[in-house]
Design a protein around this motif. Structure first.
Motif, PDB file in Angstrom:
ATOM      1  N   PHE A 109       0.984  -1.190   0.130  1.00 40.93           N
ATOM      2  CA  PHE A 109       0.012   0.073  -0.047  1.00 40.93           C
ATOM      3  C   PHE A 109       0.810   1.006   0.204  1.00 40.93           C
ATOM      4  O   PHE A 109       1.731   1.250   0.795  1.00 40.93           O
ATOM      5  N   THR A 110       0.695   2.089  -1.117  1.00 38.56           N
ATOM      6  CA  THR A 110       1.357   3.110  -1.156  1.00 38.56           C
ATOM      7  C   THR A 110       0.481   4.544  -0.787  1.00 38.56           C
ATOM      8  O   THR A 110      -0.137   4.938  -1.766  1.00 38.56           O
ATOM      9  N   PRO A 111       0.763   5.127   0.401  1.00 33.53           N
ATOM     10  CA  PRO A 111      -0.328   6.385   0.498  1.00 33.53           C
ATOM     11  C   PRO A 111       0.150   7.387  -0.188  1.00 33.53           C
ATOM     12  O   PRO A 111       1.434   7.602  -0.776  1.00 33.53           O
ATOM     13  N   ALA A 112      -0.627   8.730  -0.123  1.00 30.43           N
ATOM     14  CA  ALA A 112      -0.507   9.863  -0.596  1.00 30.43           C
ATOM     15  C   ALA A 112       0.043   9.876  -2.309  1.00 30.43           C
ATOM     16  O   ALA A 112       1.129  10.507  -2.483  1.00 30.43           O
ATOM     17  N   TYR A 113      -0.794   9.143  -2.748  1.00 25.52           N
ATOM     18  CA  TYR A 113      -0.105   8.959  -4.155  1.00 25.52           C
ATOM     19  C   TYR A 113      -0.492   9.840  -5.168  1.00 25.52           C
ATOM     20  O   TYR A 113      -1.286   9.595  -6.057  1.00 25.52           O
ATOM     21  N   PHE A 114      -0.162  11.207  -4.859  1.00 29.95           N
ATOM     22  CA  PHE A 114      -0.155  12.152  -5.805  1.00 29.95           C
ATOM     23  C   PHE A 114       0.836  12.002  -7.073  1.00 29.95           C
ATOM     24  O   PHE A 114       1.945  11.681  -6.861  1.00 29.95           O
ATOM     25  N   PHE A 115       0.456  12.623  -8.078  1.00 32.33           N
ATOM     26  CA  PHE A 115       1.432  12.711  -9.168  1.00 32.33           C
ATOM     27  C   PHE A 115       2.615  13.389  -9.185  1.00 32.33           C
ATOM     28  O   PHE A 115       3.474  13.363  -9.833  1.00 32.33           O
ATOM     29  N   ASP A 116       2.352  14.503  -8.259  1.00 32.58           N
ATOM     30  CA  ASP A 116       3.314  15.636  -8.248  1.00 32.58           C
ATOM     31  C   ASP A 116       4.482  15.352  -7.101  1.00 32.58           C
ATOM     32  O   ASP A 116       5.107  16.066  -6.472  1.00 32.58           O
ATOM     33  N   THR A 117       4.259  14.185  -6.234  1.00 29.41           N
ATOM     34  CA  THR A 117       4.994  13.761  -5.159  1.00 29.41           C
ATOM     35  C   THR A 117       5.908  12.145  -5.453  1.00 29.41           C
ATOM     36  O   THR A 117       5.974  11.665  -4.399  1.00 29.41           O
ATOM     37  N   LYS A 118       6.131  12.030  -6.743  1.00 29.03           N
ATOM     38  CA  LYS A 118       6.357  10.711  -7.020  1.00 29.03           C
ATOM     39  C   LYS A 118       7.520  10.248  -6.361  1.00 29.03           C
ATOM     40  O   LYS A 118       7.996   9.111  -5.834  1.00 29.03           O
ATOM     41  N   ASP A 119       8.532  11.245  -6.091  1.00 25.24           N
ATOM     42  CA  ASP A 119      10.029  10.856  -5.554  1.00 25.24           C
ATOM     43  C   ASP A 119       9.940  10.769  -3.844  1.00 25.24           C
ATOM     44  O   ASP A 119      10.637  10.235  -3.373  1.00 25.24           O
ATOM     45  N   ARG A 120       8.614  11.117  -3.475  1.00 27.91           N
ATOM     46  CA  ARG A 120       8.160  10.692  -1.983  1.00 27.91           C
ATOM     47  C   ARG A 120       7.240   9.782  -1.721  1.00 27.91           C
ATOM     48  O   ARG A 120       7.003   9.557  -0.630  1.00 27.91           O
ATOM     49  N   HIS A 121       7.112   8.936  -2.749  1.00 30.04           N
ATOM     50  CA  HIS A 121       6.109   7.780  -2.506  1.00 30.04           C
ATOM     51  C   HIS A 121       6.862   6.728  -1.747  1.00 30.04           C
ATOM     52  O   HIS A 121       7.945   6.403  -1.897  1.00 30.04           O
TER      53      HIS A 121
END
Length: 502
Positions: A109-121
């Motif tokens: 499960f990967t939370p906060a799955y925003f397109f503009d935070t890929k490097d912080r997934h």
């Protein structure tokens, strides 16, 4: 979605308290700006902070899930819980329940799955399937190897599940991660503002799952991957529903990926309809310590039923081994582990299994009374509710957790014939021909072929089930006539189709 969408469309179905209706759902059209119409959600967008707990689940299917807890400030050492749809955890039968099982390797499960935070997934491994079912609802609770403290370090606060489901006409928001018909670089969290609509008793698959209270939604971009997504009230963060299924527009009838509203005498499938289920029972089972109290849930330790026939849809009269027609029976066997049963039957859109009224007196399960129990002769969808007792000293299965099956009587033949297909453009010394089905209307096909002038497609003699991808018609022996006869699940025959070559 999931299901046939189990391999091509992951979303699922349905809910919790049933509001009777005998008409198709009325889908309220919401007014939404472009950002609210299923577009990608930026982490910096107004209100996006509320959806940091929503993320991508890679499990039995690719779905959406939400970090949930019993309090806004759970103990940092407590393993984190996520909520999703039941079909995202396993392929279930209509009365199956999974309780506290290890998750397969590779689930995450990967939370906060925003397109503009890929490097912080930051993916978290799924440790256990604490609870999952498609019996009456479509929900699952998974336990992660990470803790709430690990989530807090990432700035992620768990969501709370409401003990009240979304009601018709209310404005809701949907945060979800669809993967069908989405460019590969846009498989991230999306946001829709939409409306909850009417609630219906629906069913899907063959034999079907049954959801007695599925709510409709008109949210945009719902597709494979949206299953398990949280519905919240507008400008709120409390979960009031979980997305579970939708009607595939490329199929016909009722069946896998074609949920139907349970109306008589046959179900109604609303093209493009999308459904959610309530998670109220899960809300009541999550303790203030953010543990899942399984004693508050239907754990499936009840009477187990097995259908003795292949199809749950039959004609009112079916032939025995000698070809003699007899009234259709339920043909349901009670499996070992149950000493006594009580049951009731009725029209599927009217019968309430949770109502104690109408159940039979206690019957010895060993006599197998349901195998010869007659189904009414009139066309319609009928329901059988069964409760059991393991032995004379054990408590009875609660009516609210009855084991439920459906049987449809269908004496109406398909209105259209199956299709006939020619491989390629017919170049060469042969024609390669076969017929094709029309799921879920024509589920079986038989063919025959011969000289054009002597082959009568209306004559039932000579039809056979083709075991080949294509039948070969040699051009030197033309002209040919190719016939096809379709059958629905109840074995009602369609009008014949034919095609002459050349």
């Amino acid at each position: 979605m999931g299901k046939s969408w189990w391999v091509s469309a992951c979303i699922v179905l349905a809910v919790a308290v049933w509001t009777a209706t005998a008409s198709p759902a009325r889908h309220v059209q919401g007014k939404a700006n472009s950002r609210d119409n299923g577009d990608l959600l930026a982490s910096t967008a107004p209100g996006a902070q509320r959806f940091r707990a929503v993320g991508q689940l890679v499990g039995h299917l690719h779905c959406t899930a939400s970090l949930v807890a019993g309090t806004a400030t759970p103990s940092p050492d407590t393993p984190a819980l996520v909520l999703t749809a039941g079909h995202c955890a396993a392929r279930f039968g209509g009365n199956d329940v999974m309780v506290d099982q290890p998750a397969p390797n590779g689930w995450q499960f990967t939370p906060a799955y925003f397109f503009d935070t890929k490097d912080r997934h930051h993916p978290f491994a799924v440790d256990r399937i604490l609870y999952a079912t498609m019996k009456g609802v479509d929900v699952a609770v998974l336990q992660l190897r990470g803790t709430y403290g690990d989530m807090e370090k990432l700035g992620i606060t768990p969501m709370h599940i409401s003990q009240t489901a979304a009601v018709p006409e209310v404005t809701v928001e949907l945060a979800h991660i669809p993967v069908m018909d989405v460019p590969g670089d846009e498989l991230y969290l999306r946001h829709s503002v939409c409306h909850a609509g009417a609630h219906h008793r629906i069913y899907e698959d063959d034999p079907p799952w049954i959801w007695p209270d599925a709510g409709t939604i008109d949210c945009a971009r719902v597709a494979q991957g949206t299953s398990g997504s949280p519905l919240v009230l507008k400008d709120a963060s409390e979960i009031v529903g979980v997305v579970n299924t939708m009607v595939a527009t490329t199929l016909d009838g009722c069946g896998l990926s074609r949920p139907c509203e349970l109306v008589q005498p046959a179900g109604h499938s609303e093209a493009g309809a999308k459904y959610f289920v309530s998670a109220v029972e899960i809300a009541r089972a999550i303790t203030p310590e953010s543990k899942l109290d399984l004693s508050r849930l239907d754990t499936g330790h009840d009477v187990v039923l097995k259908r003795e026939t292949e199809d749950w849809i039959t004609q009112s009269k079916i032939p025995d081994a000698q070809g003699v027609l007899h009234r259709a029976t339920w043909s349901i066997r009670v499996e070992d582990g149950t000493r006594f049963i009580r049951y009731k039957t009725g029209l599927g859109d009217q019968l309430r299994c949770e109502d104690p009224a109408g159940y039979s007196s206690q019957i010895d399960a060993g006599t197998q009374p349901l195998t010869t129990l007659l189904v009414p002769e009139h066309e319609g969808i009928y329901m059988l509710c069964v409760i059991g007792q393991a032995d004379a000293s054990a408590p009875w299965q609660p009516e609210a957790r009855a084991t439920v099956v459906l049987h449809q009587i269908d004496d109406t033949p398909p209105s259209h014939p199956p299709g006939i297909a020619l491989l390629g453009n017919g170049v060469g010394s042969v024609w390669q021909v076969n017929s094709y089905k029309s799921p879920n209307e024509i589920t079986r096909v038989k063919v025959k072929f011969g000289p054009r002038d002597t082959t009568d497609c209306n004559d039932p003699a000579g039809y056979f089930t083709s075991r080949k991808p294509w039948e070969v018609l040699r051009k030197e022996q033309a002209p040919w006539r190719f016939c096809a006869l379709g059958f629905d699940n109840a074995l009602n025959a369609s009008p014949p189709a034919h095609r002459d070559f050349p």
